[in-house]
Structure formats: structure tokens, C-alpha cells
Design an enzyme around this catalytic site. Sequence first.
Site, PDB file in Angstrom:
ATOM      1  N   HIS A  10       0.887  -1.267   0.063  1.00 44.18           N
ATOM      2  CA  HIS A  10      -0.182   0.055   0.106  1.00 44.18           C
ATOM      3  C   HIS A  10       0.887   1.247  -0.139  1.00 44.18           C
ATOM      4  CE1 HIS A  10      -3.194  -2.724   0.907  1.00 44.18           C
ATOM      5  NE2 HIS A  10      -2.813  -3.145   2.067  1.00 44.18           N
ATOM      6  N   HIS A 164     -10.086  -6.192   0.451  1.00 43.50           N
ATOM      7  CA  HIS A 164      -9.222  -5.841   1.251  1.00 43.50           C
ATOM      8  C   HIS A 164      -9.938  -5.599   2.542  1.00 43.50           C
ATOM      9  CE1 HIS A 164      -6.502  -3.493   3.588  1.00 43.50           C
ATOM     10  NE2 HIS A 164      -5.501  -4.057   3.331  1.00 43.50           N
ATOM     11  N   ASP A 287       1.900  -6.886   2.617  1.00 42.53           N
ATOM     12  CA  ASP A 287       1.213  -6.136   3.247  1.00 42.53           C
ATOM     13  C   ASP A 287       1.933  -4.820   3.923  1.00 42.53           C
ATOM     14  OD1 ASP A 287      -1.400  -4.891   4.287  1.00 42.53           O
ATOM     15  OD2 ASP A 287      -1.700  -6.307   5.549  1.00 42.53           O
TER      16      ASP A 287
HETATM   17 MN    MN Z   1      -3.333  -4.519   3.628  1.00 41.85          MN
END
Ligand code: MN
Length: 326
Positions: A10, A164, A287
Amino acid sequence: MQGKIGLEEHFAIAETLQDSAGFVPGDYWKELSARLLDIHERRIREMDDNGVEMMILSLNAPAVQAIPDVRKACEIAVRANDFLAEQVSRRPDRFQAFAALPMQDPEAASRELERCVATMGFKGALVNGFSQVGTPDNVVYYDAPQYADFWAVAERLGAPFYLHPRNPIPAWSQIYEGHPWLMGPTWAFGQETAVHALRLMASGLFDRHPSLQIVLGHMGEGLPYSIWRVDNRNAWVKLPKGYPASKPLGHYFQNNFHLTTSGNFRTQTLIDAMLEVGSDRIMFSTDWPFENVDHAAKWFDEATISEADRVKIGRDNAIRLFKLDL
Ligand code: MN
């Protein structure tokens, strides 16, 4: 292993950065926010140091999904996607993109998905769970009938949809009251996302769109461990199944879902997932920046699985599913 590809990685733009502030104690925020805002420096160093060739980037959470003002949600999605397209164009050999989508307006979400995938070369979408539409308490899940055309567009574009996590809204969080440690990645994320995924399976969505592909992070949000029981509880009692889908939900889990290792670096759990969906439907992810690339990579590189499976999960499955030019 060299050449790994990460799919749940991200970044943030200024307008969405604060959405991630609550997930670490205050003294870690400086570090986390710097990680979220960086694309080309620290991130590429982490990738180089840990054998990660490419990341498919996505906006942080809940971001667009938590903007009840529909026009604002559309505006932020477009802004984030334009920013991401620009970043990817600087290093297409290291970064590709997932679209953020204003699911508050299914038609706008379809248009934005089409723009991102067909015009800008994005590899799919990553959406942060349910959307709040109009007011903060109006929660909408994507098995709802107004998404019929959206899903047809996603299938036509061949665009995988990464579902998500996000936290449930306070009004729907009574079970966690007094136990804030259960929120977020500890437990509430997985619970919320698994239920949403089951709703999609049960809705008949994959009967209507058999080639639609959904991606779940965190080794499937607990579903590999539970899906058999979902279909087989009280098997001696003959009852109608109670949902529109034509097949047992495990069928859709095995044919319309892919799982990633994001934030769940545990060999026992990986092996259970492999036994349920097969090593063709599992993909490496970190992540980042909520988890460390070195933690993900060190675990994965040494996990006691076959080298053939390591190459599939670490790299080849992602190349095939997202038609990566590698
Ligand atoms: Mn995530």
C-alpha cells in the site's frame, strides 16, 4: 527466492494518509506515515534487499470506502489512481497498479475500473471492504443488486478484484466493545472480510460470472480453515441451503478466489490453504508498510514447501493472473 511479486502493498496520498493513523501507537506513526508516502526510495530498497522484483500497489484503507459523500469518494478515487499511474510510469519494471474504486456509486466504479484497466493498464482493483454511502451508518456490501452491472464489467475486463479488509463501523462492533485490541488485523479485519466474501459466494455472483476472480489477503481471512464446515454443518439434517447460489460455497472458493500470504507468515497456515485451494491460487504478498518486507520474504524463502510451489506462489501465479509483462 529472487523475483518475487507482492500484491498487497500500500501507499497513501495526503487525503487518505490519516486513515492509517490509528493502526500503530503514536510513536510509530512517524515511521508508518513515511513508509506510506514513499514509493521510489525506501520501498525499492526493501524490495531489492529481499528478492522482490515487483509490487502491485494499492491505496491504504479504508480511504475511498469510508467517504460517504459520493462525489467526494469519486474525486479521491480518481486522484489516487492518477497519482498511482504516474508513479508506475516512472518504474513499470518494479511497480504496477490496482485501482481504488468509488463503490458508493456502482456506475462510477465501473467507469473508473474501465478507465484504469483499459486506458491506464492497471492490473485490477483493490477495494477496502464495504462502502459507506450517503451517511456514515449506511453500509453497503457488494452482493447487493445494484452491483450487477459492475461485476459484469469486472468480468469483461478480466480484472481481478482484491477484497481488502477494513474495520466494521462502531454501530456494528458491539462484540468488540471493551476489547479494542481485537480490532484491525488482530481479528476484526479477518472476520469482516470473510463474511463479505461468503456473501459474494452465496449471492450467486459466480454463477452469473464464472470467470470473475476475487483475491483475499492474509491467507484467505480464515476461510481455508472454515469453508468445509460452512458447507457441511449438520449434514444429517436435510435443509434447503438458504441462499441463491447453485453450488456449495467451497466450489466458488476453489474456482473464483485467490489468496495471498499478506500479513500471515505461517507455514502451517500456508499448507492448510494449499490443501484447500491448491498452490496455483496462492500468491506471495507482504502488506507493506503495515508488515515488514523482510519478515514476509525471510519466512517465505525458507518455508518447508516444494521449490516448484515456491516459484508458483512467489511469482508465476501472479504473472499469469495479472498478465504481467515479466
Ligand atoms: Mn493491507
